[in-house]
Design a protein around this motif. Sequence first.
Motif, PDB file in Angstrom:
ATOM      1  N   LYS A  29      10.655   0.503 -12.429  1.00 35.47           N
ATOM      2  CA  LYS A  29       9.702  -0.325 -12.208  1.00 35.47           C
ATOM      3  C   LYS A  29       8.509   0.466 -11.941  1.00 35.47           C
ATOM      4  CE  LYS A  29      12.168  -4.707 -11.005  1.00 35.47           C
ATOM      5  NZ  LYS A  29      11.654  -5.602 -11.713  1.00 35.47           N
ATOM      6  N   MET A  30       7.539   0.442 -12.812  1.00 38.39           N
ATOM      7  CA  MET A  30       6.244   1.173 -12.381  1.00 38.39           C
ATOM      8  C   MET A  30       5.183   0.791 -11.590  1.00 38.39           C
ATOM      9  SD  MET A  30       7.179   3.803 -14.509  1.00 38.39           S
ATOM     10  CE  MET A  30       5.405   4.826 -14.674  1.00 38.39           C
ATOM     11  N   LEU A  31       4.718   1.517 -10.905  1.00 38.42           N
ATOM     12  CA  LEU A  31       3.589   1.035  -9.932  1.00 38.42           C
ATOM     13  C   LEU A  31       2.270   1.940 -10.001  1.00 38.42           C
ATOM     14  CD1 LEU A  31       5.713   0.303  -6.776  1.00 38.42           C
ATOM     15  CD2 LEU A  31       4.911  -1.321  -8.124  1.00 38.42           C
ATOM     16  N   PRO A  32       1.197   1.368  -9.653  1.00 38.40           N
ATOM     17  CA  PRO A  32       0.131   2.284  -9.847  1.00 38.40           C
ATOM     18  C   PRO A  32       0.083   2.982  -8.789  1.00 38.40           C
ATOM     19  CG  PRO A  32      -0.631  -0.111  -9.068  1.00 38.40           C
ATOM     20  CD  PRO A  32       0.782   0.070  -9.471  1.00 38.40           C
ATOM     21  N   PHE A  33      -0.656   4.377  -8.642  1.00 36.63           N
ATOM     22  CA  PHE A  33      -0.413   5.152  -7.456  1.00 36.63           C
ATOM     23  C   PHE A  33      -1.975   5.284  -6.870  1.00 36.63           C
ATOM     24  CE2 PHE A  33      -1.143   9.402  -5.452  1.00 36.63           C
ATOM     25  CZ  PHE A  33       0.182   9.753  -4.733  1.00 36.63           C
ATOM     26  N   PRO A  34      -1.937   5.111  -5.469  1.00 37.54           N
ATOM     27  CA  PRO A  34      -0.852   4.809  -4.655  1.00 37.54           C
ATOM     28  C   PRO A  34      -0.504   3.564  -4.426  1.00 37.54           C
ATOM     29  CG  PRO A  34      -2.560   5.497  -3.302  1.00 37.54           C
ATOM     30  CD  PRO A  34      -3.177   5.453  -4.474  1.00 37.54           C
ATOM     31  N   PRO A  35       0.706   3.037  -4.516  1.00 33.38           N
ATOM     32  CA  PRO A  35       1.151   1.590  -4.424  1.00 33.38           C
ATOM     33  C   PRO A  35       0.712   0.880  -3.325  1.00 33.38           C
ATOM     34  CG  PRO A  35       3.114   2.821  -4.168  1.00 33.38           C
ATOM     35  CD  PRO A  35       2.179   3.741  -4.499  1.00 33.38           C
ATOM     36  N   ARG A  36       0.639   1.550  -2.105  1.00 32.79           N
ATOM     37  CA  ARG A  36       0.287   0.781  -0.972  1.00 32.79           C
ATOM     38  C   ARG A  36      -1.076   0.244  -0.926  1.00 32.79           C
ATOM     39  NH1 ARG A  36       1.007   6.135   0.027  1.00 32.79           N
ATOM     40  NH2 ARG A  36      -0.667   7.517   0.830  1.00 32.79           N
ATOM     41  N   VAL A  37      -1.949   0.908  -1.814  1.00 31.32           N
ATOM     42  CA  VAL A  37      -3.406   0.419  -1.985  1.00 31.32           C
ATOM     43  C   VAL A  37      -3.272  -0.374  -3.114  1.00 31.32           C
ATOM     44  CG1 VAL A  37      -5.555   1.447  -2.491  1.00 31.32           C
ATOM     45  CG2 VAL A  37      -4.273   2.857  -0.909  1.00 31.32           C
ATOM     46  N   PHE A  38      -2.689  -0.188  -4.315  1.00 27.97           N
ATOM     47  CA  PHE A  38      -3.070  -0.975  -5.568  1.00 27.97           C
ATOM     48  C   PHE A  38      -1.908  -2.068  -5.898  1.00 27.97           C
ATOM     49  CE2 PHE A  38      -5.345   3.075  -6.127  1.00 27.97           C
ATOM     50  CZ  PHE A  38      -6.716   2.521  -6.030  1.00 27.97           C
ATOM     51  N   ALA A  39      -0.801  -1.910  -4.990  1.00 21.56           N
ATOM     52  CA  ALA A  39       0.054  -2.995  -5.244  1.00 21.56           C
ATOM     53  C   ALA A  39       0.740  -3.383  -4.032  1.00 21.56           C
ATOM     54  CB  ALA A  39       1.203  -2.364  -6.173  1.00 21.56           C
ATOM     55  N   LYS A  40       0.038  -4.053  -3.198  1.00 20.60           N
ATOM     56  CA  LYS A  40       0.115  -4.356  -1.959  1.00 20.60           C
ATOM     57  C   LYS A  40       1.330  -5.444  -1.722  1.00 20.60           C
ATOM     58  CE  LYS A  40      -4.478  -3.624   0.051  1.00 20.60           C
ATOM     59  NZ  LYS A  40      -4.042  -2.435   1.107  1.00 20.60           N
ATOM     60  N   GLU A  41       1.792  -5.989  -2.856  1.00 16.80           N
ATOM     61  CA  GLU A  41       2.993  -6.741  -2.712  1.00 16.80           C
ATOM     62  C   GLU A  41       4.336  -5.793  -2.417  1.00 16.80           C
ATOM     63  OE1 GLU A  41       2.046  -5.840  -7.035  1.00 16.80           O
ATOM     64  OE2 GLU A  41       1.031  -6.542  -5.217  1.00 16.80           O
ATOM     65  N   TYR A  42       4.034  -4.813  -3.061  1.00 22.73           N
ATOM     66  CA  TYR A  42       5.330  -3.741  -3.046  1.00 22.73           C
ATOM     67  C   TYR A  42       5.501  -3.524  -1.563  1.00 22.73           C
ATOM     68  CZ  TYR A  42       7.662   1.053  -3.196  1.00 22.73           C
ATOM     69  OH  TYR A  42       8.165   2.126  -3.008  1.00 22.73           O
ATOM     70  N   LEU A  43       4.854  -3.647  -0.413  1.00 22.44           N
ATOM     71  CA  LEU A  43       4.953  -3.499   1.134  1.00 22.44           C
ATOM     72  C   LEU A  43       6.030  -4.408   1.460  1.00 22.44           C
ATOM     73  CD1 LEU A  43       1.436  -2.696   2.131  1.00 22.44           C
ATOM     74  CD2 LEU A  43       3.235  -1.029   1.995  1.00 22.44           C
ATOM     75  N   ALA A  44       6.410  -5.617   0.927  1.00 17.19           N
ATOM     76  CA  ALA A  44       7.241  -6.369   1.386  1.00 17.19           C
ATOM     77  C   ALA A  44       8.713  -6.136   1.087  1.00 17.19           C
ATOM     78  CB  ALA A  44       7.059  -7.911   0.531  1.00 17.19           C
ATOM     79  N   LEU A  45       8.789  -5.044   0.039  1.00 15.94           N
ATOM     80  CA  LEU A  45       9.848  -4.333  -0.438  1.00 15.94           C
ATOM     81  C   LEU A  45      10.229  -3.021   0.374  1.00 15.94           C
ATOM     82  CD1 LEU A  45       9.952  -4.739  -4.485  1.00 15.94           C
ATOM     83  CD2 LEU A  45      11.623  -5.823  -2.886  1.00 15.94           C
ATOM     84  N   ASN A  46       9.228  -2.433   0.274  1.00 13.44           N
ATOM     85  CA  ASN A  46       9.234  -1.092   1.191  1.00 13.44           C
ATOM     86  C   ASN A  46       8.092  -1.029   2.098  1.00 13.44           C
ATOM     87  OD1 ASN A  46       9.458   1.785   2.046  1.00 13.44           O
ATOM     88  ND2 ASN A  46       8.871   2.289  -0.123  1.00 13.44           N
ATOM     89  N   PRO A  47       8.466  -1.101   3.139  1.00 11.58           N
ATOM     90  CA  PRO A  47       7.213  -1.285   4.228  1.00 11.58           C
ATOM     91  C   PRO A  47       6.522  -0.249   4.356  1.00 11.58           C
ATOM     92  CG  PRO A  47       8.892  -2.404   5.173  1.00 11.58           C
ATOM     93  CD  PRO A  47       9.599  -1.685   3.888  1.00 11.58           C
ATOM     94  N   LEU A  48       6.972   1.173   4.098  1.00 10.11           N
ATOM     95  CA  LEU A  48       6.352   2.572   4.105  1.00 10.11           C
ATOM     96  C   LEU A  48       5.392   2.513   3.190  1.00 10.11           C
ATOM     97  CD1 LEU A  48       9.431   4.895   4.407  1.00 10.11           C
ATOM     98  CD2 LEU A  48       7.696   4.110   6.172  1.00 10.11           C
ATOM     99  N   GLY A  49       5.428   1.769   1.826  1.00  7.52           N
ATOM    100  CA  GLY A  49       4.531   1.927   0.769  1.00  7.52           C
ATOM    101  C   GLY A  49       4.671   2.938  -0.072  1.00  7.52           C
ATOM    102  N   THR A  50       5.762   3.833   0.346  1.00 11.35           N
ATOM    103  CA  THR A  50       5.773   5.081  -0.621  1.00 11.35           C
ATOM    104  C   THR A  50       6.593   5.010  -1.810  1.00 11.35           C
ATOM    105  OG1 THR A  50       7.847   5.430   1.099  1.00 11.35           O
ATOM    106  CG2 THR A  50       5.672   6.473   1.712  1.00 11.35           C
ATOM    107  N   ILE A  51       6.661   6.103  -2.427  1.00  8.77           N
ATOM    108  CA  ILE A  51       7.414   5.966  -3.650  1.00  8.77           C
ATOM    109  C   ILE A  51       8.276   7.303  -3.551  1.00  8.77           C
ATOM    110  CG2 ILE A  51       7.249   6.790  -6.150  1.00  8.77           C
ATOM    111  CD1 ILE A  51       7.027   3.809  -5.740  1.00  8.77           C
ATOM    112  N   PRO A  52       9.498   7.435  -4.159  1.00 10.64           N
ATOM    113  CA  PRO A  52      10.195   6.205  -4.641  1.00 10.64           C
ATOM    114  C   PRO A  52      10.834   5.476  -3.538  1.00 10.64           C
ATOM    115  CG  PRO A  52      11.754   8.308  -4.192  1.00 10.64           C
ATOM    116  CD  PRO A  52      10.549   8.579  -3.828  1.00 10.64           C
TER     117      PRO A  52
END
Length: 218
Positions: A29-52
């Motif tokens: 699953k690809m995310l824009p970088f950094p995801p904590r800025v450009f894919a805020k819905e990702y924070l629900a999965l990974n509260p750190l907002g980090t990759i991987p």
Amino acid sequence: MITLYHCDAARSFRPLWMLEEMGLRYELKMLPFPPRVFAKEYLALNPLGTIPFMVDGETKMTESSGICHYLGIKHGPTPLMVGPEDPAYGAFLNWMYFSDATLTFPQTLVLRYTQLEPEERRNPQVATDYAKWFLGRLRAVEAATANAETLCAGRFTAADIVIGYALRLAESIGLAKDFGPNVTAYWARLQQRDGFKRAVAAEQKAGVEQNVAARVRA
């Protein structure tokens, strides 16, 4: 199935490469970088907002080198791992930890203060200082590859994957020009591996199919 959340050229490339070397089935699953800025819905999965971020059943992990170690043990056996019965076990573990704590850490500061911060917050002095830090620590890799094709155990292992990513990142932020001759040759060898090429192709294919633009490289 294993699910790996990944950004183009990010340290999540380590587990992606490991997955390809092991021939494991996975979903990328690809995310824009950094995801904590450009894919805020990702924070629900990974509260750190980090990759991987890797999900394997009930297992959830965020540390790239740790994920590689997990995959090798959980989904092995594989010659990519070095066991405690092997004299090279200590060296293997050292490279696994060295990869992120010592090599990638200063690189992230170079990346931040040359590309990611707004123009007014960029700091060439910080970037230069941490580039020197990285290159100084890279002397360990230069020494290890002086008379060997790989880092330890006389074969390609997960240690080469996790260190190899640091070399890929160095190239993308303009530091490869300062590699020593042994590291230059070692990095060239790593890029010729079929597993590496498959990982790059998977990254590119998923980015196109999921409409996530590749990160601008230095």
